[in-house]
Design an enzyme around this catalytic site. Sequence first.
Site, PDB file in Angstrom:
ATOM      1  N   TYR A  42      -7.337   3.763 -10.596  1.00  0.00           N
ATOM      2  CA  TYR A  42      -6.116   3.955  -9.799  1.00  0.00           C
ATOM      3  C   TYR A  42      -5.510   2.595  -9.496  1.00  0.00           C
ATOM      4  O   TYR A  42      -6.182   1.723  -8.930  1.00  0.00           O
ATOM      5  CB  TYR A  42      -6.431   4.682  -8.492  1.00  0.00           C
ATOM      6  CG  TYR A  42      -5.251   4.742  -7.540  1.00  0.00           C
ATOM      7  CD1 TYR A  42      -4.110   5.477  -7.872  1.00  0.00           C
ATOM      8  CD2 TYR A  42      -5.263   4.048  -6.334  1.00  0.00           C
ATOM      9  CE1 TYR A  42      -3.019   5.516  -7.022  1.00  0.00           C
ATOM     10  CE2 TYR A  42      -4.174   4.089  -5.473  1.00  0.00           C
ATOM     11  CZ  TYR A  42      -3.058   4.826  -5.826  1.00  0.00           C
ATOM     12  OH  TYR A  42      -1.966   4.864  -4.984  1.00  0.00           O
ATOM     13  N   ASP A  57       2.193  -4.175   2.119  1.00  0.00           N
ATOM     14  CA  ASP A  57       2.799  -3.077   1.358  1.00  0.00           C
ATOM     15  C   ASP A  57       4.005  -2.543   2.119  1.00  0.00           C
ATOM     16  O   ASP A  57       3.934  -1.547   2.841  1.00  0.00           O
ATOM     17  CB  ASP A  57       1.755  -1.977   1.140  1.00  0.00           C
ATOM     18  CG  ASP A  57       2.258  -0.863   0.231  1.00  0.00           C
ATOM     19  OD1 ASP A  57       3.299  -1.072  -0.418  1.00  0.00           O
ATOM     20  OD2 ASP A  57       1.614   0.197   0.185  1.00  0.00           O
ATOM     21  N   ASP A  85       0.476   4.044  -8.663  1.00  0.00           N
ATOM     22  CA  ASP A  85       1.480   4.206  -7.610  1.00  0.00           C
ATOM     23  C   ASP A  85       2.847   3.874  -8.207  1.00  0.00           C
ATOM     24  O   ASP A  85       3.005   2.860  -8.889  1.00  0.00           O
ATOM     25  CB  ASP A  85       1.138   3.244  -6.478  1.00  0.00           C
ATOM     26  CG  ASP A  85       1.951   3.462  -5.211  1.00  0.00           C
ATOM     27  OD1 ASP A  85       2.953   4.190  -5.260  1.00  0.00           O
ATOM     28  OD2 ASP A  85       1.566   2.887  -4.173  1.00  0.00           O
ATOM     29  N   ASP A  87       5.586   4.365  -5.950  1.00  0.00           N
ATOM     30  CA  ASP A  87       6.382   4.288  -4.731  1.00  0.00           C
ATOM     31  C   ASP A  87       7.422   5.420  -4.667  1.00  0.00           C
ATOM     32  O   ASP A  87       7.074   6.576  -4.814  1.00  0.00           O
ATOM     33  CB  ASP A  87       7.020   2.909  -4.611  1.00  0.00           C
ATOM     34  CG  ASP A  87       5.981   1.807  -4.466  1.00  0.00           C
ATOM     35  OD1 ASP A  87       4.986   2.026  -3.756  1.00  0.00           O
ATOM     36  OD2 ASP A  87       6.163   0.723  -5.065  1.00  0.00           O
ATOM     37  N   HIS A 112       2.351   8.688  -9.005  1.00  0.00           N
ATOM     38  CA  HIS A 112       2.877   9.483  -7.888  1.00  0.00           C
ATOM     39  C   HIS A 112       4.155   8.879  -7.329  1.00  0.00           C
ATOM     40  O   HIS A 112       4.328   7.665  -7.272  1.00  0.00           O
ATOM     41  CB  HIS A 112       1.820   9.687  -6.799  1.00  0.00           C
ATOM     42  CG  HIS A 112       1.240   8.451  -6.178  1.00  0.00           C
ATOM     43  ND1 HIS A 112       1.888   7.709  -5.223  1.00  0.00           N
ATOM     44  CD2 HIS A 112       0.039   7.844  -6.368  1.00  0.00           C
ATOM     45  CE1 HIS A 112       1.122   6.714  -4.830  1.00  0.00           C
ATOM     46  NE2 HIS A 112      -0.003   6.761  -5.534  1.00  0.00           N
ATOM     47  N   GLU A 114       6.884   9.374  -3.986  1.00  0.00           N
ATOM     48  CA  GLU A 114       6.859   9.853  -2.610  1.00  0.00           C
ATOM     49  C   GLU A 114       8.259  10.103  -2.062  1.00  0.00           C
ATOM     50  O   GLU A 114       9.267   9.812  -2.725  1.00  0.00           O
ATOM     51  CB  GLU A 114       6.128   8.834  -1.738  1.00  0.00           C
ATOM     52  CG  GLU A 114       6.857   7.513  -1.645  1.00  0.00           C
ATOM     53  CD  GLU A 114       5.939   6.341  -1.352  1.00  0.00           C
ATOM     54  OE1 GLU A 114       6.365   5.450  -0.588  1.00  0.00           O
ATOM     55  OE2 GLU A 114       4.814   6.292  -1.887  1.00  0.00           O
ATOM     56  N   CYS A 122       3.298   1.261   3.547  1.00  0.00           N
ATOM     57  CA  CYS A 122       2.027   1.914   3.253  1.00  0.00           C
ATOM     58  C   CYS A 122       1.910   3.223   4.015  1.00  0.00           C
ATOM     59  O   CYS A 122       2.321   3.339   5.175  1.00  0.00           O
ATOM     60  CB  CYS A 122       0.879   0.978   3.627  1.00  0.00           C
ATOM     61  SG  CYS A 122      -0.757   1.741   3.518  1.00  0.00           S
ATOM     62  N   ARG A 159       3.991  13.185  -4.080  1.00  0.00           N
ATOM     63  CA  ARG A 159       3.370  12.767  -2.817  1.00  0.00           C
ATOM     64  C   ARG A 159       4.369  12.949  -1.675  1.00  0.00           C
ATOM     65  O   ARG A 159       5.559  12.623  -1.829  1.00  0.00           O
ATOM     66  CB  ARG A 159       2.952  11.301  -2.915  1.00  0.00           C
ATOM     67  CG  ARG A 159       2.649  10.643  -1.575  1.00  0.00           C
ATOM     68  CD  ARG A 159       2.122   9.250  -1.761  1.00  0.00           C
ATOM     69  NE  ARG A 159       2.358   8.423  -0.582  1.00  0.00           N
ATOM     70  CZ  ARG A 159       1.832   7.213  -0.396  1.00  0.00           C
ATOM     71  NH1 ARG A 159       1.042   6.697  -1.321  1.00  0.00           N
ATOM     72  NH2 ARG A 159       2.099   6.520   0.693  1.00  0.00           N
ATOM     73  N   GLU A 189      -0.226  12.928   1.859  1.00  0.00           N
ATOM     74  CA  GLU A 189      -0.697  11.646   2.386  1.00  0.00           C
ATOM     75  C   GLU A 189      -1.021  11.750   3.875  1.00  0.00           C
ATOM     76  O   GLU A 189      -0.338  12.437   4.633  1.00  0.00           O
ATOM     77  CB  GLU A 189       0.371  10.572   2.153  1.00  0.00           C
ATOM     78  CG  GLU A 189       0.086   9.217   2.785  1.00  0.00           C
ATOM     79  CD  GLU A 189      -1.126   8.518   2.198  1.00  0.00           C
ATOM     80  OE1 GLU A 189      -2.197   9.152   2.081  1.00  0.00           O
ATOM     81  OE2 GLU A 189      -1.012   7.327   1.873  1.00  0.00           O
ATOM     82  N   ASN A 212      -6.404  11.066  -0.967  1.00  0.00           N
ATOM     83  CA  ASN A 212      -6.320   9.612  -0.878  1.00  0.00           C
ATOM     84  C   ASN A 212      -7.335   9.142   0.155  1.00  0.00           C
ATOM     85  O   ASN A 212      -7.151   9.316   1.358  1.00  0.00           O
ATOM     86  CB  ASN A 212      -4.906   9.206  -0.453  1.00  0.00           C
ATOM     87  CG  ASN A 212      -4.699   7.703  -0.512  1.00  0.00           C
ATOM     88  OD1 ASN A 212      -5.422   6.995  -1.202  1.00  0.00           O
ATOM     89  ND2 ASN A 212      -3.698   7.216   0.199  1.00  0.00           N
TER      90      ASN A 212
END
Length: 302
Positions: A42, A57, A85, A87, A112, A114, A122, A159, A189, A212
């Site tokens: 990951y 982040d 990721d 974002d 993913h 989001e 983050c 996500r 998340e 996660n």
Amino acid sequence: MNTSARNLRRMLEDPNGFVMAPGVYDGLSARMALAAGFEALYMTGAGTAASVHGQADLGICTLNDMRNNAEMLANLSPSTPLIADADTGYGGPIMVARTTEQYARSGVAGFHIEDQVQTKRCGHLSGKLLVDTDTYTSRIRAAVQARQRMGSDIVVIARTDSLQSLGYEESVARLKAARDAGADVGFLEGISSREMARQAVQDLAPWPLVLNMVEHGSTPSISAAEAREIGFRIIIYPFATIGPALTAMREGLEKLKKLGLPDLPKELTPQMLFRVCGLDESVKLDAEAGGVSFDSGVDLKK
């Protein structure tokens, strides 16, 4: 042909399949995870921000930052699935489609997207701001359509970061909307209890879900075995390598500052480091091609 994406899909299609992916952030951490025998990796966005920019982040990484890192990681072992990721997808539908295309061409197996605003943070920090559900689903739809246009097997993971501010019911509703838009996997998340974890798997079944596992964040510590028993299909550990690295580097540098020498273990030689990073394979490749660069060996003579 992206064999890692096909392999990830096969894992998810297997009713007994379970994907356990430690977070990696650079080539060395990925090499160490592969040497430990993990069958998936990951790419953590937080780890990428920290290692590439030395920053928190907070949406600092661009598409190019993330794609460059993902491409390097994915191609260390092209058949090993790398979940990355992505974002927010870095813009509207056009940019999300571009992100999908670039990740797929880079060898990423799954990624993913989001529902935070562009100036994201983050998932285990408070104060996150969200886009509306229509904007979120347009991102997912753009990714799915781009995958389909390419004929790619890359896995699209939806996500949602809405749990903290909008609550459980709205978060599940958003994930259902993303599922209807074509997402392959869901990702809630910030799950805050085991009871919520079980409820999410039940409410979204049979859709595969990601857990996660950020220790000391919002989610209680749940082992891989327990996550599998609950019904999750993927578990990721974003801090699996950067956490120990941070601790070891801090301790090592404090020792260097105090003693004037790193005082490393005797087995930590340049050759040992390079062998972790594929030295022996490179020497073999050179010899098989008729090269003579390494005829005298690489180990220091006593």
